[in-house]
Scaffold this active site. Sequence first.
Site, mmCIF file in Angstrom:
data_model
loop_
_atom_site.group_PDB
_atom_site.id
_atom_site.type_symbol
_atom_site.label_atom_id
_atom_site.label_comp_id
_atom_site.label_asym_id
_atom_site.label_seq_id
_atom_site.Cartn_x
_atom_site.Cartn_y
_atom_site.Cartn_z
ATOM 1 N N SER A 142 -22.148 9.781 29.173
ATOM 2 C CA SER A 142 -22.524 8.580 29.937
ATOM 3 C C SER A 142 -21.363 8.208 30.836
ATOM 4 O O SER A 142 -20.223 8.600 30.589
ATOM 5 C CB SER A 142 -22.786 7.425 28.969
ATOM 6 O OG SER A 142 -22.956 6.216 29.670
ATOM 7 N N TYR A 155 -20.165 2.235 21.701
ATOM 8 C CA TYR A 155 -20.986 3.152 22.506
ATOM 9 C C TYR A 155 -20.075 4.025 23.368
ATOM 10 O O TYR A 155 -20.218 5.255 23.411
ATOM 11 C CB TYR A 155 -21.976 2.365 23.369
ATOM 12 C CG TYR A 155 -22.888 3.249 24.204
ATOM 13 C CD1 TYR A 155 -23.849 4.048 23.586
ATOM 14 C CD2 TYR A 155 -22.769 3.304 25.593
ATOM 15 C CE1 TYR A 155 -24.687 4.873 24.341
ATOM 16 C CE2 TYR A 155 -23.605 4.119 26.355
ATOM 17 C CZ TYR A 155 -24.551 4.903 25.722
ATOM 18 O OH TYR A 155 -25.369 5.724 26.466
HETATM 19 P P1 NDP Z 1 -34.546 6.592 25.322
HETATM 20 O O1 NDP Z 1 -34.392 5.485 24.323
HETATM 21 O O2 NDP Z 1 -35.740 6.568 26.194
HETATM 22 O O3 NDP Z 1 -34.490 7.997 24.568
HETATM 23 C C1 NDP Z 1 -33.683 8.215 23.456
HETATM 24 C C2 NDP Z 1 -34.280 9.344 22.646
HETATM 25 O O4 NDP Z 1 -33.461 9.574 21.501
HETATM 26 C C3 NDP Z 1 -35.670 9.036 22.148
HETATM 27 O O5 NDP Z 1 -36.472 10.168 22.363
HETATM 28 C C4 NDP Z 1 -35.483 8.782 20.668
HETATM 29 O O6 NDP Z 1 -36.652 9.236 20.001
HETATM 30 C C5 NDP Z 1 -34.300 9.678 20.379
HETATM 31 N N1 NDP Z 1 -33.583 9.301 19.158
HETATM 32 C C6 NDP Z 1 -32.981 8.137 18.876
HETATM 33 N N2 NDP Z 1 -32.455 8.174 17.641
HETATM 34 C C7 NDP Z 1 -32.759 9.404 17.148
HETATM 35 C C8 NDP Z 1 -32.523 10.043 15.914
HETATM 36 N N3 NDP Z 1 -31.860 9.441 14.903
HETATM 37 N N4 NDP Z 1 -32.980 11.311 15.748
HETATM 38 C C9 NDP Z 1 -33.665 11.926 16.721
HETATM 39 N N5 NDP Z 1 -33.915 11.368 17.906
HETATM 40 C C10 NDP Z 1 -33.478 10.118 18.103
HETATM 41 O O7 NDP Z 1 -33.211 6.575 26.164
HETATM 42 P P2 NDP Z 1 -32.568 7.616 27.224
HETATM 43 O O8 NDP Z 1 -33.537 8.632 27.631
HETATM 44 O O9 NDP Z 1 -31.905 6.780 28.223
HETATM 45 O O10 NDP Z 1 -31.430 8.263 26.308
HETATM 46 C C11 NDP Z 1 -31.151 9.651 26.285
HETATM 47 C C12 NDP Z 1 -29.642 9.852 26.279
HETATM 48 O O11 NDP Z 1 -29.116 9.428 27.529
HETATM 49 C C13 NDP Z 1 -28.897 9.049 25.199
HETATM 50 O O12 NDP Z 1 -27.910 9.875 24.625
HETATM 51 C C14 NDP Z 1 -28.237 7.940 26.006
HETATM 52 O O13 NDP Z 1 -27.086 7.449 25.396
HETATM 53 C C15 NDP Z 1 -27.951 8.673 27.304
HETATM 54 N N6 NDP Z 1 -27.691 7.838 28.469
HETATM 55 C C16 NDP Z 1 -28.655 7.008 28.958
HETATM 56 C C17 NDP Z 1 -28.382 6.190 30.034
HETATM 57 C C18 NDP Z 1 -29.375 5.212 30.548
HETATM 58 O O14 NDP Z 1 -29.005 4.373 31.383
HETATM 59 N N7 NDP Z 1 -30.638 5.270 30.146
HETATM 60 C C19 NDP Z 1 -27.074 6.229 30.701
HETATM 61 C C20 NDP Z 1 -26.149 7.162 30.116
HETATM 62 C C21 NDP Z 1 -26.454 7.933 29.044
HETATM 63 P P3 NDP Z 1 -37.231 8.685 18.624
HETATM 64 O O15 NDP Z 1 -37.038 7.201 18.608
HETATM 65 O O16 NDP Z 1 -38.665 9.107 18.684
HETATM 66 O O17 NDP Z 1 -36.466 9.405 17.554
#
Ligand code: NDP
Length: 249
Positions: A142, A155
């Site tokens: 990030s 974070y």
């Molecule tokens: P979302 O919340 O839309 O997606 C996060 C995903 O992670 C979901 O599919 C969720 O699925 C999964 N997840 C969460 N906890 C678990 C777990 N314990 N085991 C398996 N899967 C898990 O957010 P983003 O798409 O934004 O996030 C994706 C990545 O991008 C993350 O690492 C985030 O930190 C990073 N990021 C995002 C930014 C943003 O502005 N959106 C900026 C910078 C980085 P489920 O709940 O079904 O398990």
Amino acid sequence: MSNHQDKVIVITGASSGIGEATAKLLAKDGAKLVLGARRENLLQNLVKEVEGLGGEAVYAVVDVTKVEQVEDLAKLAIDTFGKIDVWLNNAGIMPQSLLKQKKIEDWDAMIDINIKGTLYGIGAALPFMEKQKSGHIINISSIAGHIAHAGSSVYSATKWAVRAISESLREEMAQDETNVRVTIVSPGAINTELLESITDQEVKSNTEEFYKNFGISADRVALTIKQAIDLPEDAAWNEVIIRPTKQLM
Ligand code: NDP
């Protein structure tokens, strides 16, 4: 024809946001996708969408904090498609808060999902990639892995850790001549479900306001990931920062 056609690509956190957008984009070129997350109904729907777009997909319910479930995701890829070309460590949460609030459950969950989940993914994919003498590990960090602010401490620490782990991995892979590429993708504000993980209501509404002003589509990050995969295999984008053009910090 795109280079990722026929590639087997494992995505953690595939049920929404960046993971889902990436699966759909790669599906259009016929990729073979192995999708992991906890929400099974979303994964089932995504498999159908991927197939409708021209890709192939299987899924497994995976909690990335459970090492055996992550190992099983790798085995599913091998059993179904016979190889793992790309492993995208994308699952993550962002419950930011001030340290004085002592939200210990949130601290632990971020460390477990964002750091340990990424390590378990690397551990699961590497034996197969080393044997294949090819592969690509893409870790989602990030902009918060580069800049820390009041409220971003844990974070940011987890995303800094992802970058440190990735750079060590890159050097280890080069040292052992494994031919395994390593890419860090560090996004800025992307409109996904990520803010749902914020438990402090004031931080949540301030962050929502920020994202309303600056956030861009997860499709942009998906395109970045696709381009990183498509680079000829003797070269790797080791790190990409992708921010909304309008985002100041
Ligand atoms: P979302 O919340 O839309 O997606 C996060 C995903 O992670 C979901 O599919 C969720 O699925 C999964 N997840 C969460 N906890 C678990 C777990 N314990 N085991 C398996 N899967 C898990 O957010 P983003 O798409 O934004 O996030 C994706 C990545 O991008 C993350 O690492 C985030 O930190 C990073 N990021 C995002 C930014 C943003 O502005 N959106 C900026 C910078 C980085 P489920 O709940 O079904 O398990």
